[in-house]
Design an enzyme around this catalytic site. Sequence first.
Site, PDB file in Angstrom:
ATOM      1  N   HIS A  30      49.066  46.010  51.373  1.00  0.00           N
ATOM      2  CA  HIS A  30      48.070  45.149  52.007  1.00  0.00           C
ATOM      3  C   HIS A  30      48.800  44.038  52.757  1.00  0.00           C
ATOM      4  O   HIS A  30      49.219  43.038  52.168  1.00  0.00           O
ATOM      5  CB  HIS A  30      47.132  44.545  50.957  1.00  0.00           C
ATOM      6  CG  HIS A  30      46.305  45.569  50.240  1.00  0.00           C
ATOM      7  ND1 HIS A  30      46.809  46.363  49.225  1.00  0.00           N
ATOM      8  CD2 HIS A  30      45.003  45.932  50.393  1.00  0.00           C
ATOM      9  CE1 HIS A  30      45.854  47.158  48.777  1.00  0.00           C
ATOM     10  NE2 HIS A  30      44.750  46.925  49.468  1.00  0.00           N
ATOM     11  N   HIS A 261      43.729  44.468  57.122  1.00  0.00           N
ATOM     12  CA  HIS A 261      43.694  44.328  55.664  1.00  0.00           C
ATOM     13  C   HIS A 261      44.708  45.246  54.995  1.00  0.00           C
ATOM     14  O   HIS A 261      45.567  44.775  54.234  1.00  0.00           O
ATOM     15  CB  HIS A 261      42.277  44.633  55.157  1.00  0.00           C
ATOM     16  CG  HIS A 261      42.134  44.602  53.673  1.00  0.00           C
ATOM     17  ND1 HIS A 261      42.087  43.432  52.966  1.00  0.00           N
ATOM     18  CD2 HIS A 261      42.015  45.608  52.764  1.00  0.00           C
ATOM     19  CE1 HIS A 261      41.958  43.705  51.669  1.00  0.00           C
ATOM     20  NE2 HIS A 261      41.905  45.015  51.527  1.00  0.00           N
ATOM     21  N   GLU A 409      29.337  32.940  31.321  1.00  0.00           N
ATOM     22  CA  GLU A 409      30.245  33.751  30.505  1.00  0.00           C
ATOM     23  C   GLU A 409      31.360  34.394  31.325  1.00  0.00           C
ATOM     24  O   GLU A 409      32.477  34.556  30.825  1.00  0.00           O
ATOM     25  CB  GLU A 409      29.470  34.849  29.763  1.00  0.00           C
ATOM     26  CG  GLU A 409      28.584  34.347  28.641  1.00  0.00           C
ATOM     27  CD  GLU A 409      27.164  34.084  29.113  1.00  0.00           C
ATOM     28  OE1 GLU A 409      26.299  33.841  28.250  1.00  0.00           O
ATOM     29  OE2 GLU A 409      26.928  34.131  30.345  1.00  0.00           O
ATOM     30  N   HIS A 471      19.141  41.854  23.203  1.00  0.00           N
ATOM     31  CA  HIS A 471      20.145  41.056  22.500  1.00  0.00           C
ATOM     32  C   HIS A 471      20.762  41.806  21.319  1.00  0.00           C
ATOM     33  O   HIS A 471      21.509  41.207  20.542  1.00  0.00           O
ATOM     34  CB  HIS A 471      19.514  39.752  22.006  1.00  0.00           C
ATOM     35  CG  HIS A 471      19.294  38.738  23.078  1.00  0.00           C
ATOM     36  ND1 HIS A 471      18.657  39.026  24.265  1.00  0.00           N
ATOM     37  CD2 HIS A 471      19.639  37.427  23.154  1.00  0.00           C
ATOM     38  CE1 HIS A 471      18.605  37.937  25.018  1.00  0.00           C
ATOM     39  NE2 HIS A 471      19.197  36.958  24.367  1.00  0.00           N
TER      40      HIS A 471
END
Length: 672
Positions: A30, A261, A409, A471
């Site tokens: 790259h 790229h 999270e 959950h």
Amino acid sequence: MSATPVPASRLADAIRFLAIDAIVRAGEGHQGVPLGMAEIATALYTRHLKFDASDPQWPDRDRVVLSNGHGSMLLYALLHLSGHERMGIEQIRSFREFGSRCEGHPERDPASGIEVTTGPLGQGIANAFGMAVAEAHLRARFGPQLVDHHTYAFVGDGCLQEGIGQEMVSLAGHLGLGRLILLWDDNRITDDGATDLSISEDVAERFRVANWHVVEVDGHDLEAVSEAIGAARADPRPSLVACRTVIARGLARLQGQRGGHSARLFPADADAARRDLNWPWPPFELPAEILEPWREAGRRHAPTRQAWAQRLDERPAGEREAFERILSGRLPAEVHTVLQRYKREAIGREPLPSAMFISAEINEALDAVLPERMVGCADLEAPTGHKRQLAAFTARHPAGAYVHCGVREHLMGAMAVGMAAHGGVLPLAVTYLAFSDYERPAMRMAALMGLPVMFVFSHDSIGIGRNGPTHQPVEILAALRAMPNMQVLRPADAVEAAECWELALGRRSGPSSLVFARQALPAVRLEHREENLSRRGAYVLHEAEGKPRQVTLLATGSEVALAVQARAELQAEGIATAVVSMPSWERFAEQDTAWQQQVLGPGTVRVGCEAAVRFGWDRWLGERGAFVGMPGFGASGPADVLYRHFGITAQAIAAEARRLLAAQGAPRERAP
């Protein structure tokens, strides 16, 4: 008369041609990042970065993270040019070859100057955030004489499009992490093409409204970039240096285009770049007049490092020893003492209302002897309980050891990984097990890098009850166990919890997942043993009585108590039954065959029980084994009702054992 200094632009071109030559030789890579960010990197390394190439692991070095890790040749070129011994030209020439330190994406190798593994976009900037948190906390604890460095991250558009990127921007600004500086390669190109295919907002403004210092510059104007970095270092807020760049600058065929790229480069591209940039030297060769300024950049802070070492030597012995201990990751002997005391006191005690509070108690008990613990929690302080005596880490109080992560999270997991990579702190990431999937990319990176992060989970099964199947993480234990180098620990009671904590704390070669129930755990270990029985992953909790073992019941966590009840029922019928607790499959798998056979009981019928799916259990149950657990997702209702509804009961375990015995024609007799 002194020689004329080499223009800084020529130093940047050295990065370009090392990258071009390595990528052409490898046949892939790259090029967009190293060619587009060459001036940015040159300004940082030659004018601002505090490091000593002769000691890449100097604790007070500035940290550098290549978050856009696909552009790995940028980092490898910088490490080679600045004189890192383990990044000689032979490593550059072997880019992307098996065994090379110059791997396709950077793989953590601190001795070579690679701080973290990067590649999954967004993880790197979140790791950098964690490093900045660790630096701020340690500076508050030990003072700027020992801890006084910055964390820099090279960042691409993709890192800022990932959701974890915005989580990081938000919390870093809130916490005022002024030692965190992002260098954004604003080339407005992604692999698909122009960024306006998928984004239209003002990215820099996102940072401004989140309390960041933002400077926008021409990324190819080395002087402007250097001035912006200086301003960022002086500002008390985290900083974004937004560098407007041209992707693959220097490659006439590809610069400024989508193909810049990672389109394949050919020798003709390298030849054209040499003509266009007036670079007469052959591949992998650097003239002394260009290499020497780079090498000077790599050694200019040697006196700074030596002065730092002198200051450390002059510190009082106790403070110096504490600092050196936490950097090495060594645990004080008192940790074992504290955990042994907890084990003794847990015998016969009434169960806590939630098994997670056992972990919270252990964390609190370690406070005086293990001050390097830092806890991150995702807006679940009350139900997880791991704050207690810990003060919050805030912009005004970085000495605090509890990071209120908010509902972030993704960031929390990667923050913990960055903290562990930085060193000097022992990170815990605390949330519900169902939300571990938000942390999973970071958990995978921790396992891949072998970093000692403790991921602590509560609410591990249908035992959470009425919150329902969203959950109730019935499949996640299996998913965690499938991850290489992840130690999963699911303790059955308070005694096993202390043992599992000791195993997690003592593991330096990778992360651990400590998994706790929401509901109370009745005691199953009723006599104190100094030995850590959980150390070998599984052990016989209760051996068969009256005659040779016929049945082996295997269980983890909250279901061990059910297996104990089932054993009592079977023994009363004259069926010789043993109970095996299996807090860690990974540790048990590492044991020798003799131990495994001793625990599992050759020739016995085996029944496994876990309030989760069966996947993976057959390894331990064998061809004649049975399993009592979850057939699929859970439901909403009281925990005891759900256990009965799904057939996870002592009676069901005993019934399966009887069925297996009947199938093989085993005799039964009622015990007297």
